[in-house]
Design an enzyme around this catalytic site. Structure first.
Site, PDB file in Angstrom:
ATOM      1  N   ARG A  77      66.738   8.921 101.672  1.00 53.75           N
ATOM      2  CA  ARG A  77      65.316   8.551 101.772  1.00 53.75           C
ATOM      3  C   ARG A  77      64.637   8.665 100.413  1.00 53.75           C
ATOM      4  NH1 ARG A  77      62.764   7.391 106.532  1.00 53.75           N
ATOM      5  NH2 ARG A  77      60.651   7.871 105.866  1.00 53.75           N
ATOM      6  N   HIS A 130      52.482  16.804 105.386  1.00 53.66           N
ATOM      7  CA  HIS A 130      53.884  16.948 105.788  1.00 53.66           C
ATOM      8  C   HIS A 130      54.773  17.215 104.601  1.00 53.66           C
ATOM      9  CE1 HIS A 130      53.282  14.748 109.905  1.00 53.66           C
ATOM     10  NE2 HIS A 130      52.647  15.893 109.811  1.00 53.66           N
ATOM     11  N   CYS A 176      67.703  32.731  93.588  1.00 52.35           N
ATOM     12  CA  CYS A 176      68.620  33.547  94.415  1.00 52.35           C
ATOM     13  C   CYS A 176      69.951  32.865  94.698  1.00 52.35           C
ATOM     14  CB  CYS A 176      67.940  33.906  95.747  1.00 52.35           C
ATOM     15  SG  CYS A 176      67.859  32.515  96.883  1.00 52.35           S
ATOM     16  N   THR A 216      49.909   5.035 111.964  1.00 52.43           N
ATOM     17  CA  THR A 216      50.544   6.209 112.556  1.00 52.43           C
ATOM     18  C   THR A 216      50.564   6.074 114.070  1.00 52.43           C
ATOM     19  OG1 THR A 216      50.548   8.636 112.714  1.00 52.43           O
ATOM     20  CG2 THR A 216      48.386   7.577 112.570  1.00 52.43           C
ATOM     21  N   ASN A 241      46.427  -0.449 112.659  1.00 54.67           N
ATOM     22  CA  ASN A 241      47.816  -0.237 113.082  1.00 54.67           C
ATOM     23  C   ASN A 241      48.464  -1.557 113.484  1.00 54.67           C
ATOM     24  OD1 ASN A 241      49.314   2.353 113.217  1.00 54.67           O
ATOM     25  ND2 ASN A 241      49.955   1.523 115.210  1.00 54.67           N
TER      26      ASN A 241
HETATM   27  N1  APR Z   1      50.674  -1.801 109.024  1.00 55.33           N
HETATM   28  C1  APR Z   1      50.069  -0.910 109.854  1.00 55.33           C
HETATM   29  N2  APR Z   1      50.752  -0.148 110.749  1.00 55.33           N
HETATM   30  C2  APR Z   1      52.097  -0.306 110.807  1.00 55.33           C
HETATM   31  C3  APR Z   1      52.791  -1.211 109.977  1.00 55.33           C
HETATM   32  C4  APR Z   1      52.022  -1.984 109.059  1.00 55.33           C
HETATM   33  N3  APR Z   1      52.582  -2.874 108.236  1.00 55.33           N
HETATM   34  N4  APR Z   1      54.122  -1.145 110.291  1.00 55.33           N
HETATM   35  C5  APR Z   1      54.246  -0.213 111.273  1.00 55.33           C
HETATM   36  N5  APR Z   1      53.037   0.274 111.592  1.00 55.33           N
HETATM   37  C6  APR Z   1      52.706   1.300 112.584  1.00 55.33           C
HETATM   38  C7  APR Z   1      53.578   1.285 113.814  1.00 55.33           C
HETATM   39  O1  APR Z   1      53.004   0.424 114.794  1.00 55.33           O
HETATM   40  C8  APR Z   1      53.540   2.747 114.253  1.00 55.33           C
HETATM   41  O2  APR Z   1      52.493   2.974 115.195  1.00 55.33           O
HETATM   42  O3  APR Z   1      52.934   2.537 111.977  1.00 55.33           O
HETATM   43  C9  APR Z   1      53.230   3.510 112.972  1.00 55.33           C
HETATM   44  C10 APR Z   1      54.382   4.364 112.483  1.00 55.33           C
HETATM   45  O4  APR Z   1      54.603   5.366 113.434  1.00 55.33           O
HETATM   46  P1  APR Z   1      55.778   6.436 113.194  1.00 55.33           P
HETATM   47  O5  APR Z   1      57.032   5.749 112.843  1.00 55.33           O
HETATM   48  O6  APR Z   1      55.739   7.383 114.368  1.00 55.33           O
HETATM   49  O7  APR Z   1      55.316   7.206 111.885  1.00 55.33           O
HETATM   50  P2  APR Z   1      54.211   8.327 111.768  1.00 55.33           P
HETATM   51  O8  APR Z   1      53.128   8.141 112.789  1.00 55.33           O
HETATM   52  O9  APR Z   1      53.807   8.434 110.356  1.00 55.33           O
HETATM   53  O10 APR Z   1      55.032   9.658 112.130  1.00 55.33           O
HETATM   54  C11 APR Z   1      54.302  10.834 111.965  1.00 55.33           C
HETATM   55  O11 APR Z   1      56.150  12.200 112.443  1.00 55.33           O
HETATM   56  O12 APR Z   1      58.225  11.526 112.212  1.00 55.33           O
HETATM   57  C12 APR Z   1      57.357  12.514 111.815  1.00 55.33           C
HETATM   58  O13 APR Z   1      56.910  13.778 109.858  1.00 55.33           O
HETATM   59  C13 APR Z   1      57.174  12.485 110.346  1.00 55.33           C
HETATM   60  O14 APR Z   1      55.237  11.998 109.039  1.00 55.33           O
HETATM   61  C14 APR Z   1      55.962  11.603 110.194  1.00 55.33           C
HETATM   62  C15 APR Z   1      55.198  11.904 111.459  1.00 55.33           C
END
Ligand code: APR
Length: 279
Positions: A77, A130, A176, A216, A241
């Protein structure tokens, strides 16, 4: 397109030099930069013949059982993040900060990819709730070393790359000798102020008049607390989103706020333009 109602609100917000905003971002803002999100289908990691989701790999439990695989995933990553570039969404957020200044603007991000900073967001006005992939720390809590920069001299990794013995030595704590770990919040760990600015994020959110939530799924605790605190205190909320989320559906159910479904790289520049129009 953002609605005329939202545009009017953004003009009013920007013109009020006492008004404050928080932008809360997740993996979605970096999707257009080519970094897989966590809950998308592309986010999995294979150990042997088993596919694991990030939520299973990114845990202290898995690190204790299989530190090699956990480090391989994070080194992969780290390479993906280093090979990615910020997109217009990151740049729009950085410019909102520049225009409004730190007294009126705070970025709270769940992302560890570093793209916000490469787009111009500042450490001063950014809360990495995070953690981030540019630092590591000792895996032994008793060692209590400060955050360490991500070790130099580790080659870029593919999903299949092995970690050489020499690279393993670079992943050891200089104090350590125990293995270091990525400075990220794992799924079986808890937020705190020391590493993840937990109280500061809640405080900035309470002070804000406007919360913009970007990319998110709403799967994590602190973003949930921030969102529902804003909702329950009748703050203005904008959800940007690609897909509907618990946050967008709750706004629609309460007939409040603004839901903008689409790519953040296209929508955030429009929000920026509405703010810039006024200032
Ligand atoms: N523009 C806007 N939103 C988008 C795009 C885009 N181009 N592409 C994807 N998304 C949205 C998806 O619809 C989804 O709802 O982004 C969101 C990503 O969700 P997750 O994959 O769950 O990521 P996130 O919400 O950041 O996860 C939160 O959980 O996995 C842990 O620590 C990790 O920081 C992460 C946290």
């Amino acid at each position: 397109m953002i609605s005329s109602e939202l545009r009017a609100y953004l003009h009013e917000f920007a013109a009020n030099d006492q008004a404050k905003m928080v932008v809360l971002t997740g993996a979605g803002i970096s999707a257009e930069s080519g970094i897989p999100t966590f809950r998308g289908k592309e986010g999995y990691w294979k150990i042997g013949s088993v596919n694991y989701q990030p939520q299973e790999i990114g845990t202290m439990k898995m690190f204790k059982q299989n530190p090699q695989e956990v480090w391989k995933w994070y080194l992969f990553r780290h390479t993906v993040c280093n090979n990615s570039q910020p997109n217009p969404g990151h740049y729009a957020v950085a410019e909102m900060e520049k225009i409004l200044g730190g007294k009126r603007f705070t970025l709270v991000t769940q992302n560890v990819d570093g793209l916000h900073f490469r787009a111009g967001s500042t450490f001063k006005n950014t809360l990495l709730i995070h953690g981030d992939l540019t630092h590591v720390r000792c895996s032994k809590d008793s060692c209590d070393t400060e955050l360490l920069p991500f070790p130099e001299g580790i080659a870029p990794k593919t999903r299949e790359s092995a970690i050489s013995l020499e690279e393993w030595e670079r992943l050891r704590c200089p104090s350590c000798g125990a293995l270091t770990r990525p400075h990220v919040l794992w799924f079986d760990e808890y937020y705190n102020e020391k590493y993840y600015k937990y109280e500061t994020a809640l405080h900035k959110n309470r002070e804000a008049d406007l919360l913009i939530v970007v990319g998110t799924s709403g799967a994590t605790n602190l973003p949930n607390k921030m969102y529902y605190n804003a909702l329950n205190n009748n703050k203005q909320i904008v959800v940007v989103n690609l897909d509907s989320s618990i946050f967008s559906r709750t706004l629609e159910a309460n007939q409040t706020g603004h839901v903008l479904l689409g790519k953040s790289g296209e929508i955030l520049p429009e929000i920026l333009a509405a703010i810039k129009d006024t200032i």
